[in-house]
Design an enzyme around this catalytic site. Structure first.
Site, PDB file in Angstrom:
ATOM      1  CB  ILE A   1      42.604  60.157 -21.331  1.00 55.62           C
ATOM      2  CG1 ILE A   1      43.770  59.270 -21.787  1.00 55.62           C
ATOM      3  CG2 ILE A   1      41.332  59.368 -21.187  1.00 55.62           C
ATOM      4  CD1 ILE A   1      44.079  58.142 -20.814  1.00 55.62           C
ATOM      5  N   GLY A   2      44.314  62.491 -23.310  1.00 62.15           N
ATOM      6  CA  GLY A   2      45.453  63.397 -23.244  1.00 62.15           C
ATOM      7  C   GLY A   2      46.075  63.615 -24.600  1.00 62.15           C
TER       8      GLY A   2
ATOM      9  N   GLY B   1      49.850  65.442 -26.503  1.00 63.15           N
ATOM     10  CA  GLY B   1      51.163  66.043 -26.332  1.00 63.15           C
ATOM     11  C   GLY B   1      51.697  66.511 -27.667  1.00 63.15           C
TER      12      GLY B   1
ATOM     13  CG  MET C   1      56.770  64.308 -30.346  1.00 64.85           C
ATOM     14  SD  MET C   1      58.324  63.423 -30.111  1.00 64.85           S
ATOM     15  CE  MET C   1      58.246  63.021 -28.378  1.00 64.85           C
TER      16      MET C   1
ATOM     17  CB  VAL D   1      47.331  59.469 -24.093  1.00 60.40           C
ATOM     18  CG1 VAL D   1      47.166  58.244 -23.198  1.00 60.40           C
ATOM     19  CG2 VAL D   1      48.802  59.841 -24.218  1.00 60.40           C
TER      20      VAL D   1
ATOM     21  CE  LYS E   1      52.344  58.884 -24.602  1.00 56.68           C
ATOM     22  NZ  LYS E   1      53.411  59.539 -23.827  1.00 56.68           N
TER      23      LYS E   1
ATOM     24  CG  ASP F   1      61.471  64.697 -22.010  1.00 54.36           C
ATOM     25  OD1 ASP F   1      61.881  65.819 -21.641  1.00 54.36           O
ATOM     26  OD2 ASP F   1      60.424  64.545 -22.651  1.00 54.36           O
TER      27      ASP F   1
END
Length: 678
Positions: A18-19, A21, A23, A26, A41, A135
């Site tokens: 679903i995602g 990034g 690093m 997900v 994750k 962050d």
């Protein structure tokens, strides 16, 4: 390597990606142990092979696993399996704030402020637990379909090292604080700076600083004044504009000192947006500041300082050579108006100059000597004053020595008593009986306790009023331990309390408590503030009325009551009807009641709940089957056995003819009732 359908940690079945990034990736997954959907994750392989990063990552993830708050994406579990490092988190059905801003171009002032309040509330909870995000950016803020705002990726930022520079560096540098860009110490006020930049983007649809490289953007955070958001959106009121500017001061000392302070001003801005109540410090009034040292400039240029704790950025020589050619060092706006050429910020962390005398001038030896002499004179005066005060006390001019000694002893005794109240034996549990549940939660949280709600059907108090706690008030418990708070169901409330009418004569300074039940938390805050009252804590609780889900369902002081102006009203936010779960622990026996069943036959066994959840789906000849399932959402289910059996061979007694057995599929069902969990 992650594949769809695989099971991680013997419980998390990966359903879909679903995602992704810089690093990590997900995945949506199903937790078979608790029968719920979660987000998993997974660190990318190149970071999983870095033991130093993985170690820090695991520690930070574990430290945030116990951080439960409605405005934080909660962490449920962390682990590793066959080189796969993963974190299991709450699954939020929604989009990131970044995508939401892109979708709407920019947000309305009220919507932006409401989102900022919820983010700040999540940060406040984290900061109170000594956890700094480091962050904060729209990419790390989720908005659910119900409009709930949740901060994600706690702990990962702190774990990052110089080996984790990835493609998402460019995203983080737009929101990094000056102290993070220099590689200095960062704390809660660094998160406040980043939230200020995020609020700027929500209001204007753009970030305040941009550039071709991360270097250029980071240097702008350090040196350039923040453009006022009103330059890009004329609808921004003065209070909101100044809130953004205060959040984004270069010096941490000039920002909001806590998330609570920020929340208070954000709530005020919802009520009186055009009122100029935000206090900003003018650096000119604080005197001269210092010039950035060669060492500090060198640390930025050479990349020895970290651009953020999440992603360290190294400045390239060719970029810095181009930067050094820039004429921004020679231009300064004396009138402090917005100018694209302005390069010095008025931050005492970087420059030291007297604007009325010179532009850029390092502190001289002579000025240092004058400062030293002045400090010595002030110190001598203070010592003399203290000596005079001591002599005066001795002579009785300022009170007797005995009185002074008694006061000193009283302070000593009080200090000693206070020290023992929070000793190694634990903290004294306050008496919250007779208070509303919201007030009880606020009181116990203030002492460092966690709270779990229970019901007392025998209490004669009004509904949701606290009848008692376990452990009882007056006992000691360790900080962080859970206190069970039992509230009245209202079933046995006395007639007087059920029908009591308020008839308090209003006097000057008295106001009537409004009804906020059925309002959203934001609208409830506005209603209370407009009435001259303070909005206190908002705690989540279950409520049987489904129409109140997501709305205020209880308030600490009943509406219609006359109270003093400024009285604090605590509230409860409904999460919906209480979720009842069930468990099933049993040894499932063979279907011996079935036709022609014999031991050793292969049987397909399924157990399905009445709401369609499959708890068991297997084929076996080995009985009994042990079952131990928890978190079942339905009270009943059905066990189904399917097997193929052959009837016995028979002989016709009249003819003596042998009749072969008939083979057919047999189905046996059993009704199952599950046990309700406490």
């Amino acid at each position: 390597m992650i594949k769809l359908g695989m099971v991680i940690g013997d419980r998390y079945e990966v359903l879909e990606k679903i995602g992704t990034g810089g690093m990590s990736d997900v995945y949506k997954a199903k937790d078979h142990k608790l029968n719920r959907l979660v987000a998993v994750k997974v660190l990318k392989q190149e970071f999983s092979e870095n033991e130093n990063f993985v170690s820090k990552f695991r520690v930070e993830a574990q430290s945030t696993a116990g951080l439960m708050h409605p405005n934080i994406v909660n962490v449920y579990d962390v682990g590793d399996e066959d080189g796969i490092n993963y974190i299991v988190m709450e699954l939020v059905d929604g989009i990131t704030l970044k995508k939401y801003i892109e979708k709407k171009s920019r947000l309305s002032v009220k919507e932006a402020v409401s989102i900022a309040i919820q983010v700040a509330m999540g940060l406040e909870a984290a900061h109170n637990n000594n956890i700094i995000h480091r962050d904060i950016k729209p990419q790390n803020i989720m908005i659910s379909k119900e409009g709930k705002v949740k901060v994600t990726d706690f702990g990962i930022a702190k774990a990052a090292t110089s080996n984790t520079i990835t493609s998402n560096v460019m995203g983080s540098v737009h929101y990094t604080s000056p102290e993070q860009a220099r590689g200095g110490y960062s704390d809660a006020k660094s998160d406040i700076y980043s939230l200020g930049i995020t609020l700027f983007e929500m209001l204007t649809g753009r970030v305040p600083f941009n550039g071709d490289t991360t270097v250029a953007i980071a240097i702008k955070h350090i040196q350039e004044d923040l453009p006022t958001p009103a330059d890009y959106n004329d609808d921004i009121p003065i209070s909101v504009e100044k809130i953004v500017l205060k959040c984004c001061q270069k010096s941490p000392d000039r920002r909001y000192q806590s998330a609570a302070e920020l929340i208070a001003d954000l709530k005020k801005s919802l009520i009186t947006p055009d009122k100029d109540f935000v206090s900003l410090v003018d650096p000119d009034e604080e005197g001269a500041t210092r010039v950035a040292s060669d060492e500090e400039v060198s640390s930025v240029k050479n990349g020895s300082g970290r651009m953020s704790d999440t992603e360290q950025m190294r400045l390239k020589d060719d970029v810095m050579r181009e930067y050094e050619k820039d004429d921004r060092y020679d231009d300064y706006d004396h009138d402090r108006k917005r100018s694209s050429k302005r390069s010095y910020d008025e931050d005492d962390d970087f420059y030291e100059y007297d604007r009325n005398r010179y532009r850029k001038q390092p502190t001289t030896t002579g000025s240092m000597e004058k400062i030293t002499i002045a400090m010595a004179i002030v110190l001598a005066v203070l010592i003399g004053f203290m000596g005079l005060l001591l002599v005066g006390r001795r002579l009785g001019i300022f009170g007797s020595a005995e009185a002074s000694a008694e006061a000193s002893n009283a302070v000593s005794v009080e200090s000693s008593a206070k020290g023992t109240s929070e000793s190694a034996e634990g903290i004294i549990i306050p008496d919250v009986s007779g208070k509303s549940y919201a007030e009880a939660v606020a009181s116990l949280n203030e002492k460092g306790f966690k709270v779990e709600k229970g019901e007392d059907a025998s209490s004669s108090l009004a509904k949701d009023m606290v009848s008692y706690t376990k452990p009882a008030a007056g006992n000691r418990a360790a900080s962080g331990s859970t206190i069970n708070v039992y509230v009245s169901t209202g079933a046995n409330a006395t007639a007087s309390s059920a029908t009591a009418e308020v008839s308090v004569a209003k006097s000057e300074g008295q106001v009537t408590v409004p009804n906020v039940i059925g309002l959203s938390s934001e609208d409830a805050v506005i209603t209370l503030v407009e009435a001259g009252l303070n909005a206190g804590t908002v705690v989540e609780t279950s409520n049987e009325d489904p129409n109140l889900t997501g709305l205020i369902c209880a308030q600490s002081i009943a509406y219609g009551t006359s109270v003093s102006e400024g009285t604090t009203i605590n509230m409860e936010l409904s999460t919906g009807p209480a979720r009842v779960t069930y468990s099933y622990t049993s040894d499932i026996s063979a279907p011996t009641e079935g036709e022609n069943y014999t031991a050793g036959l292969s049987v397909h066994v399924t157990l399905v709940t009445s709401d369609g959840t499959t708890l068991l789906n297997t084929t076996t000849s080995d009985f009994p089957i042990q079952m131990n399932s928890k978190g079942i959402t339905s009270p009943t289910g059905t066990l189904t056995f399917v097997y193929t059996a052959t009837s016995p061979t028979t002989t016709n007694p009249e003819t003596g003819e042998t009749i072969a057995g008939v083979t057919k599929e047999i189905t046996v069902t059993r009704a199952v009732t599950f046990t309700q969990e406490n």
